[in-house]
Write a protein that holds these residues in place. Structure first.
Motif, PDB file in Angstrom:
ATOM      1  N   PRO A  35       0.821  -1.218   0.000  1.00  0.00           N
ATOM      2  CA  PRO A  35       0.000   0.000   0.000  1.00  0.00           C
ATOM      3  C   PRO A  35       0.854   1.266   0.000  1.00  0.00           C
ATOM      4  N   LEU A  36       0.408   2.241  -0.753  1.00  0.00           N
ATOM      5  CA  LEU A  36       1.065   3.544  -0.844  1.00  0.00           C
ATOM      6  C   LEU A  36       0.124   4.581  -0.241  1.00  0.00           C
ATOM      7  N   VAL A  37       0.630   5.381   0.667  1.00  0.00           N
ATOM      8  CA  VAL A  37      -0.149   6.456   1.270  1.00  0.00           C
ATOM      9  C   VAL A  37       0.583   7.770   1.005  1.00  0.00           C
ATOM     10  N   VAL A  38      -0.072   8.653   0.267  1.00  0.00           N
ATOM     11  CA  VAL A  38       0.466   9.973  -0.032  1.00  0.00           C
ATOM     12  C   VAL A  38      -0.380  10.986   0.733  1.00  0.00           C
ATOM     13  N   GLU A  39       0.284  11.791   1.551  1.00  0.00           N
ATOM     14  CA  GLU A  39      -0.417  12.793   2.346  1.00  0.00           C
ATOM     15  C   GLU A  39      -0.321  14.144   1.657  1.00  0.00           C
ATOM     16  N   ILE A  40      -1.465  14.784   1.457  1.00  0.00           N
ATOM     17  CA  ILE A  40      -1.516  16.097   0.816  1.00  0.00           C
ATOM     18  C   ILE A  40      -2.051  17.101   1.828  1.00  0.00           C
ATOM     19  N   GLU A  41      -1.312  18.197   1.990  1.00  0.00           N
ATOM     20  CA  GLU A  41      -1.697  19.234   2.943  1.00  0.00           C
ATOM     21  C   GLU A  41      -1.995  20.524   2.193  1.00  0.00           C
ATOM     22  N   LEU A  42      -3.128  21.117   2.492  1.00  0.00           N
ATOM     23  CA  LEU A  42      -3.504  22.401   1.918  1.00  0.00           C
ATOM     24  C   LEU A  42      -3.477  23.424   3.040  1.00  0.00           C
ATOM     25  N   ARG A  43      -2.707  24.480   2.831  1.00  0.00           N
ATOM     26  CA  ARG A  43      -2.565  25.530   3.839  1.00  0.00           C
ATOM     27  C   ARG A  43      -3.126  26.818   3.272  1.00  0.00           C
ATOM     28  N   ASN A  44      -4.052  27.414   4.001  1.00  0.00           N
ATOM     29  CA  ASN A  44      -4.644  28.686   3.611  1.00  0.00           C
ATOM     30  C   ASN A  44      -3.881  29.792   4.322  1.00  0.00           C
ATOM     31  N   GLY A  45      -3.048  30.520   3.605  1.00  0.00           N
ATOM     32  CA  GLY A  45      -2.208  31.549   4.189  1.00  0.00           C
ATOM     33  C   GLY A  45      -2.873  32.906   4.304  1.00  0.00           C
ATOM     34  N   ARG A  46      -4.104  33.021   3.849  1.00  0.00           N
ATOM     35  CA  ARG A  46      -4.794  34.301   3.942  1.00  0.00           C
ATOM     36  C   ARG A  46      -5.258  34.544   5.366  1.00  0.00           C
ATOM     37  N   LYS A  47      -5.336  35.804   5.741  1.00  0.00           N
ATOM     38  CA  LYS A  47      -5.683  36.138   7.126  1.00  0.00           C
ATOM     39  C   LYS A  47      -7.178  36.241   7.363  1.00  0.00           C
ATOM     40  N   ARG A  48      -7.960  36.541   6.335  1.00  0.00           N
ATOM     41  CA  ARG A  48      -9.389  36.749   6.552  1.00  0.00           C
ATOM     42  C   ARG A  48     -10.287  35.764   5.829  1.00  0.00           C
ATOM     43  N   LEU A  49      -9.984  35.425   4.610  1.00  0.00           N
ATOM     44  CA  LEU A  49     -10.909  34.648   3.797  1.00  0.00           C
ATOM     45  C   LEU A  49     -10.629  33.149   3.866  1.00  0.00           C
ATOM     46  N   ALA A  50     -11.687  32.387   4.032  1.00  0.00           N
ATOM     47  CA  ALA A  50     -11.578  30.931   3.969  1.00  0.00           C
ATOM     48  C   ALA A  50     -11.600  30.513   2.497  1.00  0.00           C
ATOM     49  N   CYS A  51     -11.282  29.260   2.243  1.00  0.00           N
ATOM     50  CA  CYS A  51     -11.370  28.750   0.873  1.00  0.00           C
ATOM     51  C   CYS A  51     -12.309  27.548   0.863  1.00  0.00           C
ATOM     52  N   TRP A  52     -13.077  27.456  -0.205  1.00  0.00           N
ATOM     53  CA  TRP A  52     -14.078  26.418  -0.337  1.00  0.00           C
ATOM     54  C   TRP A  52     -13.822  25.610  -1.608  1.00  0.00           C
ATOM     55  N   ALA A  53     -14.079  24.320  -1.519  1.00  0.00           N
ATOM     56  CA  ALA A  53     -14.093  23.413  -2.673  1.00  0.00           C
ATOM     57  C   ALA A  53     -12.826  23.516  -3.527  1.00  0.00           C
ATOM     58  N   VAL A  54     -11.687  23.242  -2.931  1.00  0.00           N
ATOM     59  CA  VAL A  54     -10.425  23.235  -3.664  1.00  0.00           C
ATOM     60  C   VAL A  54     -10.067  21.789  -3.973  1.00  0.00           C
ATOM     61  N   ARG A  55      -9.912  21.468  -5.246  1.00  0.00           N
ATOM     62  CA  ARG A  55      -9.545  20.120  -5.669  1.00  0.00           C
ATOM     63  C   ARG A  55      -8.078  20.119  -6.081  1.00  0.00           C
ATOM     64  N   VAL A  56      -7.324  19.185  -5.509  1.00  0.00           N
ATOM     65  CA  VAL A  56      -5.902  19.052  -5.813  1.00  0.00           C
ATOM     66  C   VAL A  56      -5.729  17.781  -6.641  1.00  0.00           C
ATOM     67  N   ASP A  57      -5.197  17.933  -7.850  1.00  0.00           N
ATOM     68  CA  ASP A  57      -4.967  16.802  -8.755  1.00  0.00           C
ATOM     69  C   ASP A  57      -3.490  16.477  -8.823  1.00  0.00           C
ATOM     70  N   ASP A  58      -3.195  15.215  -9.030  1.00  0.00           N
ATOM     71  CA  ASP A  58      -1.820  14.760  -9.204  1.00  0.00           C
ATOM     72  C   ASP A  58      -1.798  13.785 -10.374  1.00  0.00           C
ATOM     73  N   HIS A  59      -0.646  13.576 -10.948  1.00  0.00           N
ATOM     74  CA  HIS A  59      -0.500  12.628 -12.047  1.00  0.00           C
ATOM     75  C   HIS A  59       0.628  11.666 -11.703  1.00  0.00           C
ATOM     76  N   VAL A  60       0.377  10.387 -11.891  1.00  0.00           N
ATOM     77  CA  VAL A  60       1.373   9.355 -11.619  1.00  0.00           C
ATOM     78  C   VAL A  60       1.541   8.537 -12.890  1.00  0.00           C
ATOM     79  N   ARG A  61       2.795   8.398 -13.329  1.00  0.00           N
ATOM     80  CA  ARG A  61       3.060   7.585 -14.528  1.00  0.00           C
ATOM     81  C   ARG A  61       4.406   6.901 -14.382  1.00  0.00           C
ATOM     82  N   PRO A  62       4.597   5.777 -15.086  1.00  0.00           N
ATOM     83  CA  PRO A  62       5.900   5.111 -15.035  1.00  0.00           C
ATOM     84  C   PRO A  62       6.989   5.995 -15.628  1.00  0.00           C
TER      85      PRO A  62
END
Length: 143
Positions: A75-102
């Protein structure tokens, strides 16, 4: 590695652009000023949406943490962390895509595309999600 975030047009956005092009073409062919005004009014929401999406991605940082080595079938476990560096506004519905190929077969078009959805991240906070999977074959893979 700091990459610039990209925005993509959804299928509904493409339908909207097709409708906009049709109205604009019809206005040019029929020489209708009212239709040109309607086409201009249809442009407004699309441009505003694109601009707001680009502004909302500012201040967001994504990091990926992976194991050093994984063997075929384990099993492979990849941990993805999203950090919101803004001081006032939250972020909604952010999709992070990755590509894996040989790595050894760049011409092969079989690549996995895992994605993670962060539904809500408050201002000045971060969240983590994990992607789990297995490599079916031995070899080196590029993320």
């Amino acid at each position: 590695m700091n990459r610039r975030a990209r925005t993509a047009i959804s299928s509904q956005g493409w339908h909207y652009l097709l409708l906009l092009a049709f109205v604009f073409a019809w206005a040019i062919v029929r020489e209708g000023n009212l239709l040109l005004i309607v086409a201009g009014m249809l442009c407004g929401p699309m441009v505003c949406s694109w601009w707001l999406a680009g502004r909302m991605l500012r201040g967001i940082e994504v990091r990926r943490k992976m194991p050093r080595a994984v063997y075929a079938g384990e099993p492979l476990v990849v941990e993805i962390e999203l950090r919101n560096g803004r001081k006032r506004l939250a972020c909604w519905a952010v999709r992070v895509d990755d590509h894996v190929r040989p790595e050894d077969e760049p011409q092969r078009d079989e690549s996995a595309q895992p994605s993670v959805l962060f539904s809500y991240v408050r201002a000045s906070e971060s969240q983590r999600r994990a992607v789990r999977g297995r490599f079916p074959e031995r070899g080196r893979y590029r993320f």
